[in-house]
Every structure is written in C-alpha cells, then in structure tokens.
Write a protein that holds these residues in place. Sequence first.
Motif, PDB file in Angstrom:
ATOM      1  N   LEU A 100       0.791  -0.947   0.067  1.00 50.40           N
ATOM      2  CA  LEU A 100       0.137  -0.171   0.094  1.00 50.40           C
ATOM      3  C   LEU A 100       0.729   1.337  -0.030  1.00 50.40           C
ATOM      4  CD1 LEU A 100      -3.023  -1.032   2.569  1.00 50.40           C
ATOM      5  CD2 LEU A 100      -2.960  -1.151   0.061  1.00 50.40           C
ATOM      6  N   PHE A 101       2.018   1.122   0.450  1.00 47.68           N
ATOM      7  CA  PHE A 101       2.872   2.348   0.936  1.00 47.68           C
ATOM      8  C   PHE A 101       4.003   2.458   0.120  1.00 47.68           C
ATOM      9  CE2 PHE A 101       0.269   1.535   4.790  1.00 47.68           C
ATOM     10  CZ  PHE A 101      -0.688   2.544   4.768  1.00 47.68           C
ATOM     11  N   LEU A 102       4.437   1.765  -0.543  1.00 47.65           N
ATOM     12  CA  LEU A 102       5.909   1.522  -1.187  1.00 47.65           C
ATOM     13  C   LEU A 102       5.943   2.905  -2.115  1.00 47.65           C
ATOM     14  CD1 LEU A 102       8.068  -0.136  -1.601  1.00 47.65           C
ATOM     15  CD2 LEU A 102       6.888  -1.241  -3.481  1.00 47.65           C
ATOM     16  N   ASN A 103       5.046   3.259  -2.891  1.00 50.23           N
ATOM     17  CA  ASN A 103       5.203   4.362  -3.796  1.00 50.23           C
ATOM     18  C   ASN A 103       5.060   5.615  -3.019  1.00 50.23           C
ATOM     19  OD1 ASN A 103       5.648   2.736  -5.606  1.00 50.23           O
ATOM     20  ND2 ASN A 103       3.588   2.505  -6.233  1.00 50.23           N
ATOM     21  N   GLN A 104       4.827   5.893  -1.635  1.00 54.70           N
ATOM     22  CA  GLN A 104       4.539   7.196  -1.061  1.00 54.70           C
ATOM     23  C   GLN A 104       5.908   7.391  -0.466  1.00 54.70           C
ATOM     24  OE1 GLN A 104       1.436   7.121   1.671  1.00 54.70           O
ATOM     25  NE2 GLN A 104      -0.089   6.109   0.295  1.00 54.70           N
ATOM     26  N   LYS A 105       6.600   8.334  -0.619  1.00 53.70           N
ATOM     27  CA  LYS A 105       7.978   8.561  -0.517  1.00 53.70           C
ATOM     28  C   LYS A 105       8.198   9.290   1.003  1.00 53.70           C
ATOM     29  CE  LYS A 105       9.786   9.415  -5.033  1.00 53.70           C
ATOM     30  NZ  LYS A 105      10.442  10.416  -5.968  1.00 53.70           N
ATOM     31  N   SER A 106       6.696   9.852   1.402  1.00 54.46           N
ATOM     32  CA  SER A 106       6.949  10.351   2.987  1.00 54.46           C
ATOM     33  C   SER A 106       6.616   9.397   3.678  1.00 54.46           C
ATOM     34  CB  SER A 106       5.912  11.675   2.849  1.00 54.46           C
ATOM     35  OG  SER A 106       4.528  11.070   2.601  1.00 54.46           O
ATOM     36  N   TYR A 107       6.061   8.091   3.340  1.00 55.08           N
ATOM     37  CA  TYR A 107       5.862   7.178   4.231  1.00 55.08           C
ATOM     38  C   TYR A 107       7.135   6.670   5.059  1.00 55.08           C
ATOM     39  CZ  TYR A 107       3.951   2.881   6.475  1.00 55.08           C
ATOM     40  OH  TYR A 107       3.538   1.937   7.399  1.00 55.08           O
ATOM     41  N   LYS A 108       6.892   6.297   6.259  1.00 56.25           N
ATOM     42  CA  LYS A 108       8.097   5.803   7.185  1.00 56.25           C
ATOM     43  C   LYS A 108       7.659   4.416   7.643  1.00 56.25           C
ATOM     44  CE  LYS A 108      10.681   9.789   8.712  1.00 56.25           C
ATOM     45  NZ  LYS A 108      10.925  10.494   9.917  1.00 56.25           N
ATOM     46  N   SER A 109       8.262   3.351   7.450  1.00 53.70           N
ATOM     47  CA  SER A 109       7.777   2.300   8.008  1.00 53.70           C
ATOM     48  C   SER A 109       7.413   2.258   9.523  1.00 53.70           C
ATOM     49  CB  SER A 109       8.730   1.047   7.887  1.00 53.70           C
ATOM     50  OG  SER A 109       8.542   0.023   8.202  1.00 53.70           O
ATOM     51  N   ILE A 110       6.527   1.594  10.266  1.00 49.76           N
ATOM     52  CA  ILE A 110       6.118   1.680  11.500  1.00 49.76           C
ATOM     53  C   ILE A 110       7.091   0.787  12.244  1.00 49.76           C
ATOM     54  CG2 ILE A 110       4.287   0.851  12.947  1.00 49.76           C
ATOM     55  CD1 ILE A 110       3.264   3.205  11.340  1.00 49.76           C
ATOM     56  N   PRO A 111       7.852   1.402  13.201  1.00 49.33           N
ATOM     57  CA  PRO A 111       8.739   0.575  14.135  1.00 49.33           C
ATOM     58  C   PRO A 111       7.838  -0.598  14.795  1.00 49.33           C
ATOM     59  CG  PRO A 111       8.888   3.068  14.485  1.00 49.33           C
ATOM     60  CD  PRO A 111       7.670   2.863  13.533  1.00 49.33           C
ATOM     61  N   ILE A 112       8.478  -1.555  14.919  1.00 50.31           N
ATOM     62  CA  ILE A 112       7.688  -2.642  15.570  1.00 50.31           C
ATOM     63  C   ILE A 112       8.929  -3.352  16.457  1.00 50.31           C
ATOM     64  CG2 ILE A 112       6.895  -5.053  15.303  1.00 50.31           C
ATOM     65  CD1 ILE A 112       5.828  -4.244  12.503  1.00 50.31           C
ATOM     66  N   ILE A 113       8.376  -3.231  17.868  1.00 53.44           N
ATOM     67  CA  ILE A 113       9.462  -3.635  18.920  1.00 53.44           C
ATOM     68  C   ILE A 113       8.690  -5.223  19.367  1.00 53.44           C
ATOM     69  CG2 ILE A 113      10.406  -3.203  21.067  1.00 53.44           C
ATOM     70  CD1 ILE A 113      10.896  -1.200  18.718  1.00 53.44           C
ATOM     71  N   GLY A 114       9.504  -6.244  19.367  1.00 54.09           N
ATOM     72  CA  GLY A 114       9.100  -7.448  19.542  1.00 54.09           C
ATOM     73  C   GLY A 114       9.382  -7.349  21.369  1.00 54.09           C
ATOM     74  N   ILE A 115       8.215  -7.996  21.898  1.00 57.59           N
ATOM     75  CA  ILE A 115       8.427  -8.377  23.064  1.00 57.59           C
ATOM     76  C   ILE A 115       8.122  -9.831  23.648  1.00 57.59           C
ATOM     77  CG2 ILE A 115       7.898  -5.991  24.035  1.00 57.59           C
ATOM     78  CD1 ILE A 115       5.171  -6.843  24.670  1.00 57.59           C
ATOM     79  N   THR A 116       8.711 -10.325  24.352  1.00 55.60           N
ATOM     80  CA  THR A 116       8.560 -11.818  24.739  1.00 55.60           C
ATOM     81  C   THR A 116       9.263 -12.098  26.221  1.00 55.60           C
ATOM     82  OG1 THR A 116       8.778 -14.015  24.315  1.00 55.60           O
ATOM     83  CG2 THR A 116      10.401 -12.522  23.664  1.00 55.60           C
ATOM     84  N   ALA A 117       8.721 -13.063  26.889  1.00 52.23           N
ATOM     85  CA  ALA A 117       9.132 -13.436  28.082  1.00 52.23           C
ATOM     86  C   ALA A 117      10.423 -14.544  27.644  1.00 52.23           C
ATOM     87  CB  ALA A 117       7.792 -14.279  29.024  1.00 52.23           C
ATOM     88  N   GLY A 118      10.516 -14.992  26.764  1.00 54.47           N
ATOM     89  CA  GLY A 118      11.359 -15.795  26.178  1.00 54.47           C
ATOM     90  C   GLY A 118      12.787 -15.187  26.383  1.00 54.47           C
TER      91      GLY A 118
END
Length: 94
Positions: free
Chosen positions: A39-57
Amino acid sequence: MAIELFKKDKPDFILMDVQMPIMNGYEATAKIREIENTLFLNQKSYKSIPIIGITAGIMRDEKTKCLEAGMNDFMAKPIINNIFISLIRKWILR
C-alpha cells in the motif's frame, strides 16, 4: 487484531508480543510489512512503522528471530522502564 488495528489507526509504533495465541508476532509482523510494501511503497513520505518485539523468552536467538521477521528491535519481559523509554526514543524520535 494487530493487523486490523494497524490498517485502521496507523500507530506511531507497535509493541508486538511474539507469543500470541492465534497468530504469533512473527507472522503478524510479516503481514504488516507486506501491507506496508503493497500500500505504501510508492509514497515517499511514508515511514515504516517501528515494531518492537516483546517476549518472556530469553533465548539467545529471540532478538535475531524478531529482526529476521521484520521487527525493528526486541525487548524482554518484564518491561524495564529505562529500556522501554530508550527504545521509544530510538524509534519514534528518529
């Protein structure tokens, strides 16, 4: 649910529990990255959403698995305030 919320709300960042019951965090992250690329590949102003993984492992390869799944970073549970704040600063204030 995380995927639907991402599509609807476009959050500033996502805390992704990697051990969710129906779809694990690795799969959910891959789907979110796929949506971003579609959806956003062609939108130059779009920044990828930071995803932080969390786990008890605490296995040595947990962080590697998170990064390979498309997450930006990793944090072990229990959440320690100063580590959480530093991750927010690192990924939100970039």
